[in-house]
Design a protein around this motif. Structure first.
Motif, PDB file in Angstrom:
ATOM      1  N   LEU A 125       0.827  -1.210   0.000  1.00  0.00           N
ATOM      2  CA  LEU A 125       0.000   0.000   0.000  1.00  0.00           C
ATOM      3  C   LEU A 125       0.861   1.260   0.000  1.00  0.00           C
ATOM      4  CD1 LEU A 125      -2.803  -0.973   2.547  1.00  0.00           C
ATOM      5  CD2 LEU A 125      -3.088  -0.538   0.097  1.00  0.00           C
ATOM      6  N   ALA A 126       1.884   1.264   0.838  1.00  0.00           N
ATOM      7  CA  ALA A 126       2.739   2.447   0.950  1.00  0.00           C
ATOM      8  C   ALA A 126       3.524   2.706  -0.327  1.00  0.00           C
ATOM      9  CB  ALA A 126       3.701   2.279   2.131  1.00  0.00           C
ATOM     10  N   LYS A 127       4.170   1.692  -0.821  1.00  0.00           N
ATOM     11  CA  LYS A 127       5.052   1.879  -1.972  1.00  0.00           C
ATOM     12  C   LYS A 127       4.244   2.068  -3.254  1.00  0.00           C
ATOM     13  CE  LYS A 127       9.009   0.176   0.235  1.00  0.00           C
ATOM     14  NZ  LYS A 127      10.331   0.665   0.014  1.00  0.00           N
ATOM     15  N   GLY A 128       3.183   1.283  -3.416  1.00  0.00           N
ATOM     16  CA  GLY A 128       2.332   1.456  -4.585  1.00  0.00           C
ATOM     17  C   GLY A 128       1.637   2.799  -4.578  1.00  0.00           C
ATOM     18  N   GLY A 129       1.169   3.214  -3.411  1.00  0.00           N
ATOM     19  CA  GLY A 129       0.515   4.515  -3.301  1.00  0.00           C
ATOM     20  C   GLY A 129       1.434   5.661  -3.685  1.00  0.00           C
ATOM     21  N   ARG A 130       2.680   5.564  -3.288  1.00  0.00           N
ATOM     22  CA  ARG A 130       3.646   6.611  -3.648  1.00  0.00           C
ATOM     23  C   ARG A 130       3.816   6.705  -5.152  1.00  0.00           C
ATOM     24  NH1 ARG A 130       9.534   5.191  -2.560  1.00  0.00           N
ATOM     25  NH2 ARG A 130       8.747   3.458  -3.773  1.00  0.00           N
ATOM     26  N   TYR A 131       3.989   5.566  -5.829  1.00  0.00           N
ATOM     27  CA  TYR A 131       4.176   5.582  -7.281  1.00  0.00           C
ATOM     28  C   TYR A 131       2.911   6.046  -8.008  1.00  0.00           C
ATOM     29  CZ  TYR A 131       8.628   3.098  -6.839  1.00  0.00           C
ATOM     30  OH  TYR A 131       9.914   2.734  -6.543  1.00  0.00           O
ATOM     31  N   VAL A 132       1.759   5.674  -7.499  1.00  0.00           N
ATOM     32  CA  VAL A 132       0.501   6.132  -8.111  1.00  0.00           C
ATOM     33  C   VAL A 132       0.397   7.647  -8.001  1.00  0.00           C
ATOM     34  CG1 VAL A 132      -2.020   6.129  -7.848  1.00  0.00           C
ATOM     35  CG2 VAL A 132      -0.762   3.966  -7.853  1.00  0.00           C
ATOM     36  N   LEU A 133       0.682   8.190  -6.824  1.00  0.00           N
ATOM     37  CA  LEU A 133       0.609   9.644  -6.643  1.00  0.00           C
ATOM     38  C   LEU A 133       1.619  10.377  -7.519  1.00  0.00           C
ATOM     39  CD1 LEU A 133       0.008   9.959  -2.797  1.00  0.00           C
ATOM     40  CD2 LEU A 133      -1.629  10.332  -4.659  1.00  0.00           C
ATOM     41  N   ILE A 134       2.815   9.846  -7.619  1.00  0.00           N
ATOM     42  CA  ILE A 134       3.832  10.468  -8.472  1.00  0.00           C
ATOM     43  C   ILE A 134       3.383  10.472  -9.924  1.00  0.00           C
ATOM     44  CG2 ILE A 134       6.155  10.111  -9.449  1.00  0.00           C
ATOM     45  CD1 ILE A 134       7.009   9.232  -6.605  1.00  0.00           C
ATOM     46  N   SER A 135       2.862   9.348 -10.392  1.00  0.00           N
ATOM     47  CA  SER A 135       2.453   9.269 -11.801  1.00  0.00           C
ATOM     48  C   SER A 135       1.232  10.148 -12.053  1.00  0.00           C
ATOM     49  CB  SER A 135       2.194   7.829 -12.224  1.00  0.00           C
ATOM     50  OG  SER A 135       1.144   7.277 -11.496  1.00  0.00           O
ATOM     51  N   LEU A 136       0.286  10.210 -11.103  1.00  0.00           N
ATOM     52  CA  LEU A 136      -0.871  11.092 -11.280  1.00  0.00           C
ATOM     53  C   LEU A 136      -0.449  12.555 -11.308  1.00  0.00           C
ATOM     54  CD1 LEU A 136      -3.573   9.409  -9.008  1.00  0.00           C
ATOM     55  CD2 LEU A 136      -3.536   9.518 -11.522  1.00  0.00           C
TER      56      LEU A 136
END
Length: 143
Positions: A125-136
């Protein structure tokens, strides 16, 4: 396909105690590549989570390896991370994406024998969430 391997490998390396800038690589691939942004984020996340799993496993093996010269964590840093982990519990794994403290947190989770399924869920959740936010953020900045 090479782009996916690059973001996977950089994500993996960045999650270990070795220095790497997986966010910069992901942003570069999003900008330069015609690859799927969702797949790039997925590969970066899987690589980063697997690197954290390696940290967790090394933590479970601490007693066997801590006397070796190549062991990557100083005693002071390990005690500091254990203190944070014990103070906040497994929820501290939601901060595993942070620079400097994130990697030792995943290591200490192994030292303290955090249950693997809980570790995997929280770190993903933490690592995936970070990459999702960066890409968004990147996609919206381009619009």
């Amino acid at each position: 396909m090479l782009n996916y391997f690059i973001v996977f490998a950089t994500g993996f390396i960045a999650a270990t105690l070795l220095p790497a800038q997986s966010e910069a690589v992901l942003l570069g691939m999003l900008h330069l590549s015609q690859q799927s942004a969702m797949l790039l984020v997925l590969f970066a996340t899987v690589g980063n989570v697997l690197g954290s799993v390696l940290n967790w496993w090394l933590g479970t093996q601490l007693e066997r390896f801590k006397e070796r010269s190549w062991f990557p964590v100083s005693e002071q840093r390990l005690v500091q991370a254990q203190d944070y982990y014990q103070r906040y519990g497994s929820w501290i794994l939601l901060f595993s994406w942070l620079p400097i403290i994130g990697d030792p947190i995943t290591f200490v989770a192994g030292v303290l024998r955090e249950r693997f399924y809980r570790f995997l869920i929280l770190v993903s959740l933490a690592k995936g969430g970070r990459y999702v936010l960066i890409s968004l953020a990147y996609v919206y900045a381009q619009a």
